[in-house]
Design a protein around this motif. Structure first.
Motif, PDB file in Angstrom:
ATOM      1  N   VAL A  46       0.865  -1.182   0.000  1.00  0.00           N
ATOM      2  CA  VAL A  46       0.000   0.000   0.000  1.00  0.00           C
ATOM      3  C   VAL A  46       0.902   1.233   0.000  1.00  0.00           C
ATOM      4  O   VAL A  46       1.580   1.532   0.989  1.00  0.00           O
ATOM      5  N   CYS A  47       0.933   1.918  -1.126  1.00  0.00           N
ATOM      6  CA  CYS A  47       1.833   3.049  -1.340  1.00  0.00           C
ATOM      7  C   CYS A  47       1.100   4.364  -1.056  1.00  0.00           C
ATOM      8  O   CYS A  47      -0.111   4.468  -1.253  1.00  0.00           O
ATOM      9  N   HIS A  48       1.839   5.366  -0.621  1.00  0.00           N
ATOM     10  CA  HIS A  48       1.220   6.661  -0.338  1.00  0.00           C
ATOM     11  C   HIS A  48       0.570   7.255  -1.591  1.00  0.00           C
ATOM     12  O   HIS A  48      -0.402   8.023  -1.493  1.00  0.00           O
ATOM     13  N   THR A  49       1.090   6.916  -2.758  1.00  0.00           N
ATOM     14  CA  THR A  49       0.487   7.416  -3.992  1.00  0.00           C
ATOM     15  C   THR A  49      -0.945   6.909  -4.153  1.00  0.00           C
ATOM     16  O   THR A  49      -1.806   7.615  -4.687  1.00  0.00           O
ATOM     17  N   ASP A  50      -1.224   5.685  -3.703  1.00  0.00           N
ATOM     18  CA  ASP A  50      -2.599   5.180  -3.739  1.00  0.00           C
ATOM     19  C   ASP A  50      -3.511   6.088  -2.914  1.00  0.00           C
ATOM     20  O   ASP A  50      -4.594   6.485  -3.351  1.00  0.00           O
ATOM     21  N   TRP A  51      -3.053   6.411  -1.697  1.00  0.00           N
ATOM     22  CA  TRP A  51      -3.828   7.283  -0.826  1.00  0.00           C
ATOM     23  C   TRP A  51      -4.013   8.663  -1.459  1.00  0.00           C
ATOM     24  O   TRP A  51      -5.094   9.249  -1.416  1.00  0.00           O
ATOM     25  N   THR A  52      -2.938   9.173  -2.070  1.00  0.00           N
ATOM     26  CA  THR A  52      -2.980  10.506  -2.668  1.00  0.00           C
ATOM     27  C   THR A  52      -4.085  10.624  -3.710  1.00  0.00           C
ATOM     28  O   THR A  52      -4.848  11.594  -3.722  1.00  0.00           O
ATOM     29  N   TYR A  53      -4.185   9.631  -4.589  1.00  0.00           N
ATOM     30  CA  TYR A  53      -5.169   9.730  -5.662  1.00  0.00           C
ATOM     31  C   TYR A  53      -6.602   9.449  -5.208  1.00  0.00           C
ATOM     32  O   TYR A  53      -7.545   9.712  -5.935  1.00  0.00           O
ATOM     33  N   LEU A  54      -6.740   8.969  -3.991  1.00  0.00           N
ATOM     34  CA  LEU A  54      -8.077   8.789  -3.440  1.00  0.00           C
ATOM     35  C   LEU A  54      -8.506   9.992  -2.610  1.00  0.00           C
ATOM     36  O   LEU A  54      -9.662  10.420  -2.672  1.00  0.00           O
ATOM     37  N   TYR A  55      -7.567  10.576  -1.859  1.00  0.00           N
ATOM     38  CA  TYR A  55      -7.946  11.570  -0.868  1.00  0.00           C
ATOM     39  C   TYR A  55      -7.349  12.972  -1.044  1.00  0.00           C
ATOM     40  O   TYR A  55      -7.887  13.935  -0.501  1.00  0.00           O
ATOM     41  N   ASP A  56      -6.236  13.112  -1.736  1.00  0.00           N
ATOM     42  CA  ASP A  56      -5.545  14.395  -1.750  1.00  0.00           C
ATOM     43  C   ASP A  56      -5.773  15.156  -3.053  1.00  0.00           C
ATOM     44  O   ASP A  56      -5.031  15.024  -4.019  1.00  0.00           O
ATOM     45  N   TYR A  57      -6.806  15.990  -3.086  1.00  0.00           N
ATOM     46  CA  TYR A  57      -7.155  16.742  -4.280  1.00  0.00           C
ATOM     47  C   TYR A  57      -6.036  17.695  -4.708  1.00  0.00           C
ATOM     48  O   TYR A  57      -5.909  18.015  -5.889  1.00  0.00           O
ATOM     49  N   GLU A  58      -5.246  18.175  -3.757  1.00  0.00           N
ATOM     50  CA  GLU A  58      -4.224  19.165  -4.069  1.00  0.00           C
ATOM     51  C   GLU A  58      -3.072  18.588  -4.892  1.00  0.00           C
ATOM     52  O   GLU A  58      -2.301  19.318  -5.474  1.00  0.00           O
ATOM     53  N   LYS A  59      -2.936  17.270  -4.909  1.00  0.00           N
ATOM     54  CA  LYS A  59      -1.802  16.678  -5.622  1.00  0.00           C
ATOM     55  C   LYS A  59      -2.202  15.978  -6.918  1.00  0.00           C
ATOM     56  O   LYS A  59      -1.461  15.166  -7.455  1.00  0.00           O
ATOM     57  N   GLY A  60      -3.397  16.240  -7.409  1.00  0.00           N
ATOM     58  CA  GLY A  60      -3.713  15.758  -8.748  1.00  0.00           C
ATOM     59  C   GLY A  60      -4.724  14.657  -8.842  1.00  0.00           C
ATOM     60  O   GLY A  60      -4.845  14.018  -9.883  1.00  0.00           O
ATOM     61  N   VAL A  61      -5.517  14.374  -7.770  1.00  0.00           N
ATOM     62  CA  VAL A  61      -6.442  13.255  -7.864  1.00  0.00           C
ATOM     63  C   VAL A  61      -7.493  13.470  -8.929  1.00  0.00           C
ATOM     64  O   VAL A  61      -8.038  12.532  -9.470  1.00  0.00           O
TER      65      VAL A  61
END
Length: 378
Positions: A46-61
């Motif tokens: 489970v990579c932080h990038t997975d979390w980013t694209y689910l929850y972090d709108y500021e980083k490009g989801v």
């Protein structure tokens, strides 16, 4: 395996919309088409990038379509292959790859880069070469995250996105080479090209940062400074090679000034392993004027770093890396063998092993700083 040329019904953790928890559903995985491989996933990090694209709108989801099956750091066994596939066969142990290596384009033929853009625009938008995904749920197409989607018991990827690995490799460990560990380790060895006796600083001691530390140690760095706001990471970081630990919260001045003072001018190599725009500038400024090299490893698709011409005119170098500079298909088998022979660590990265149904819990562990890598076993 008795499933060749048939649709396989299996479980997957589906992201129906951004910002919402994953839902474990029954999905249908179609047979592979020309030059495609269907893989039975054994384990997925489970990579932080997975979390980013689910929850972090500021980083490009917003750049990814939903519904979506996340996961891109995995290992498994080939279940079946489509017409034209020659590199692997059913029963082979493999690592599916988010970065292709077609072996034919100008990038693959150049020793200067590990990039390959074969069908890149399509896989970045969750589909394969024909413009569709191989996974459906409740009659609806489910997109494949960067063309992979390993939070699913089966997936289908292009044959140039598959690395065949040693038949005895433990899949629940070598899956970590599919992204995080290979990225950090290669950032030090392939991209920075850390020299023996040099002084290094690694910012962010998650899995990628610890792997960068491991790479610095393998290259013979004499001093490796780990930087993190979580004091609990100090002890485990020592196992990977950190010689000194600095917590920015313990200092009243900017962290780059702290490091410049500690090293009488700055470090030879610095690594940003968080993906934080503000931190990137600080990591760059921690480098020594004249020859310091800063490598951006943390993923972020938005924002910008502000540099004045004098910042680079005085000899500092700013570089970035994608997948640690490894040519994916041909490099991964060697990294697996390096692990099996004890030259690199993997077991030490795994702090939790969970089931597919517990994937949301894996994200919780990630955000509260209680883990380095969680592995989902199918």
């Amino acid at each position: 395996m008795g499933t060749e040329n048939k649709v396989i019904r299996c479980k997957a953790a589906v992201a129906w919309e951004p910002g919402k928890p994953l839902s474990v559903e029954e999905v249908e995985v179609a047979p592979p088409k020309d030059h495609e491989v269907r893989i039975k996933i054994a384990a997925s990090g489970v990579c932080h990038t997975d979390w980013t694209y689910l929850y972090d709108y500021e980083k490009g989801v917003k750049t990814r379509p939903f519904p979506l099956i996340l996961g891109h750091e995995a290992a498994g066994v080939v279940e079946s292959v489509g017409p034209g596939v020659t590199a692997v066969q059913p029963g082979d142990k493999v690592i599916p790859l988010f970065l292709p290596q077609c072996g034919e384009c100008e990038f693959c033929l150049s020793p200067k880069t590990n990039l390959c853009f074969k069908n890149w625009s399509k896989t970045q938008h969750g589909v394969l070469a024909d413009g569709t995904s191989r996974i459906t749920c409740k009659g609806q197409q489910v997109y494949q995250f960067i063309g992979v989607s390993t939070f699913c018991e089966y997936t289908v990827v292009p044959e140039y996105n598959v690395a065949k690995i040693h038949r005895d490799a433990p899949l629940d460990k070598v899956c970590l080479l599919g992204c995080g560990v290979a990225t950090g380790y290669g950032a030090a060895l392939n991209v920075a090209k850390v020299e023996r006796g040099s002084v290094c600083a690694v910012f962010g001691l998650g899995a990628i940062g610890l792997a960068a530390v491991m790479g610095c140690k393998a290259a013979g760095a004499s001093r490796i400074i780990g930087v993190d706001i979580n004091a609990e990471k100090h002890e485990i970081a020592k196992k990977f090679g950190v010689s000194e630990f600095v917590n920015p919260n313990d200092h009243s001045k900017p962290i780059q000034e702290v490091l410049v003072e500690m090293t009488s001018g700055g470090v030879d190599y610095s690594f940003e392993c968080v993906g934080n725009i503000t931190l990137m500038r600080a990591v760059f400024e921690s480098c020594r004027v004249g020859w310091g090299t800063c490598v951006i490893v943390g993923w972020n698709e938005t924002g910008s770093i502000s540099l004045a011409p004098i910042d680079v005119l005085m000899g500092r170098t700013l570089k970035g890396t994608y997948f640690g500079g490894w040519k994916s298909v041909c490099s991964l088998p060697k990294l697996v063998e390096d692990y099996m022979s004890g030259r690199i660590l993997l077991d030490e990265f795994v702090t939790h092993t969970l089931t597919l149904e517990e994937t949301n819990h894996a994200f919780e562990l990630m955000t509260n700083g209680k883990r380095f890598r969680t592995v989902i076993k199918m």
